[in-house]
Write an enzyme that holds these catalytic residues in place. Structure first.
Site, short mmCIF file in Angstrom:
data_model
loop_
_atom_site.label_atom_id
_atom_site.label_comp_id
_atom_site.label_asym_id
_atom_site.label_seq_id
_atom_site.Cartn_x
_atom_site.Cartn_y
_atom_site.Cartn_z
N ASP A 191 6.77 -12.46 54.82
CA ASP A 191 8.06 -13.17 55.36
C ASP A 191 8.22 -12.01 57.32
O ASP A 191 9.05 -12.42 57.75
CB ASP A 191 8.61 -13.34 54.96
CG ASP A 191 8.97 -14.08 53.99
OD1 ASP A 191 8.45 -15.23 54.00
OD2 ASP A 191 10.49 -13.92 53.69
N ASP A 206 16.94 -9.35 41.95
CA ASP A 206 16.42 -8.92 40.63
C ASP A 206 17.52 -8.93 39.13
O ASP A 206 17.27 -8.58 38.20
CB ASP A 206 16.00 -7.52 40.76
CG ASP A 206 16.40 -5.92 41.69
OD1 ASP A 206 17.53 -6.62 41.87
OD2 ASP A 206 16.25 -5.09 41.93
#
Length: 527
Positions: free
Chosen positions: A131, A284
């Site tokens: 990214d 996460d």
């Protein structure tokens, strides 16, 4: 003559102002300050007892696990599973995802380590999710991927036109690729992680032989723990997290969170849990909680280490701790009702996730450290009507501290420094937890932790002639300086009017706040 004209009125004005302030303080202290401080003291004592019980419980469990030699992963015969896999040659398709964002210093390390994993080349895909906004760096990363492709490794270089969802968005988009449909497992490594070549052989067999397992989590090993005082102190905190918190969660079959990296997921479990979501900065943990509520189980392999880098600049560490403290509190707010209403897990598991995992470890632990030891206890010095119970204020934190430090024997001599540093950091963690619970500004702030990789080794090996320049504005931290002045005031008051020696602790803690407030912590690098 001059003293009689100027000196006496000034002295009288000073005396009158001092007397008025003293009288005002006396008027509000007993009816207003004392009840508020007394209530705050009771609340902090209650939170301290909760944290103490949680720490002792985990200490008992980990002691039993180690004494009996029955860590959960040791009950599986890994060698037998590996031998069976090699004989049948029924290797599953494994996807390795490496999300990165402007990782100039470490992209070669992470890509090289992932491409060096021992696994049949036709059953392994390395997916680099870049990214980066720096076009030059994107070209360098793509060239590195092409170099490994030329060496026979199946590397896929993927980019996006935006950073929607940050890391969660990149991982989600990566799993949508057509070539991922044949993959059974996905391994995630952050850009500074360097797994050993046998990583897959020490994790994937657990998932093959246990269809109820969703995740196999490995432990972190810090390559720059000796970089500076700050990295040594971080190592103490994280060693406790892995060797106690994660191990206890795995050994008791209750729950532990995914660390976001150095773990292998069953893709079926990710899809069953609803996939990656970017509603918080701890995607996460979000995925792990949702998968656990679906009935999936996790395994922590404590003897499998993956090398990585600790943030060595205070700026990077502060942003990381904000994300790690704000995200869990915000996720707790979002998932509280969902956890309560879940029917697929036991009441014990719900209690463990809500009370132990979220409330005590992610919120209470920060609040007790800051509000009790940095605000309430010093404030009782200034308000003698509020009596501080010494056993609660001294013995409980001492036991908690010793239990935390037991995981890092090589740093026991830094115990006092670690306590002072953690108390300073609790200021930011407490603020971040409150922001997360209230969903205030900065709740979704995502700043990638800066990694230095080989840059620090090159810097240390080279002869530095000039000190790195740093803007004074970037080094000054106002909140720490204000806390340092408050603690210093309490220490001086205790020295003058107190009958105990709390001023020793207050002086040390004030010094820690001043040191960090003036930016004298961590590694300095050129701007």
């Amino acid at each position: 003559m001059r003293d009689s004209v100027f000196g006496e009125p000034e002295m009288r004005l000073y005396d009158d102002t001092s007397r008025n302030l003293s009288q005002a303080w006396d008027r509000i202290r007993v009816p207003i300050i004392v009840p508020i401080l007394q209530l705050a003291l009771y609340i902090c004592i209650g939170m301290s007892v909760m944290l103490f019980i949680e720490r002792v419980y985990m200490a008992i469990v980990i002691a039993c696990v180690k004494c009996l030699g029955k860590k959960r992963y040791t009950k599986y015969n890994l060698d037998a599973m590996k031998e069976d896999l090699e004989q049948n040659k029924n290797y599953p398709m494994v996807l390795v995802q490496i999300p990165m964002f402007n990782e100039k210093e470490v992209y070669k390390l992470s890509i090289g380590a992932a491409c060096g994993l021992s696994w049949p080349s036709d059953r392994l895909i390395v997916q680099v999710l870049d990214d980066s906004t720096n076009e030059v760096l994107r070209t360098l990363v793509e060239s590195e991927c092409q170099r490994w492709i030329n060496n026979g490794v199946n590397v896929k270089y993927e980019t996006r036109k935006n950073r929607n969802g940050y890391k969660a968005g990149a991982l989600r988009e990566g799993l949508k690729k057509e070539y991922v449909e044949d993959c059974e497992f996905v391994v995630i490594f952050d850009a500074d992680f360097q797994p050993e070549e046998d990583f897959l052989w020490r994790t994937v067999p657990y998932l093959l032989d246990n269809p109820e397992l969703a995740l196999v989590q490995a432990r972190w090993k810090f390559v720059n723990a000796d970089e500076c005082f700050m990295t040594r102190l971080q190592e103490m905190s994280l060693d406790y997290h892995f060797s106690v918190e994660q191990e206890v969660g795995s050994s008791t079959y209750s729950f532990f969170g995914f660390n976001g990296t150095a773990g292998v997921w069953r893709i079926q479990a990710i899809n069953d849990a609803g996939g990656w979501k970017d509603r918080t900065t701890v995607e996460d943990m979000d995925l792990a909680v949702r998968a656990s509520l679906k009935g999936w189980k996790f395994l922590f392999v404590g003897d499998l280490f993956v090398k990585n880098e600790l943030p060595s600049t205070f700026k990077a560490y502060r942003f990381q701790q904000h994300r790690w403290s704000c995200g869990p509190a915000n996720l707790f707010r979002k998932m509280f009702k969902e956890i309560i209403l879940c029917e697929r897990v036991s009441i014990w598991k719900k209690f463990h996730v809500i009370y132990a995992f979220f409330f005590v470890r992610k919120i209470i632990a920060h609040w007790v450290t800051f509000f009790f030891y940095c605000v309430v206890i010093p404030a009782t010095i200034l308000v003698p009507e509020v009596r501080l119970p010494k056993p609660i204020a001294v013995y409980l934190p001492a036991i908690i501290t010793l239990l935390n430090a037991a995981s890092t024997p090589r740093s026991w001599h830094l115990l006092v420094v670690w306590i002072l540093f953690e108390n300073v950091m609790s200021l930011h963690r407490s603020k971040a937890a409150i922001i997360g619970l209230l969903e205030a500004n900065r709740v979704n702030e995502w700043i990638v932790t800066e990694k230095l990789g080989n840059a620090m080794k090159q810097r240390n090996s080279a002869r530095i002639i000039k000190k790195p320049r740093s803007r004074i504005v970037e080094r000054i931290h106002i909140l720490e300086l204000l806390m340092g002045m408050f603690l210093m005031h309490c220490a001086i008051y205790n020295m003058l009017f107190g009958d105990d020696h709390i001023f020793i602790y207050l002086l040390l803690q004030a010094t820690a706040f001043f040191t960090i407030g003036l930016g004298y912590v961590g590694t300095f690098v050129p701007n």
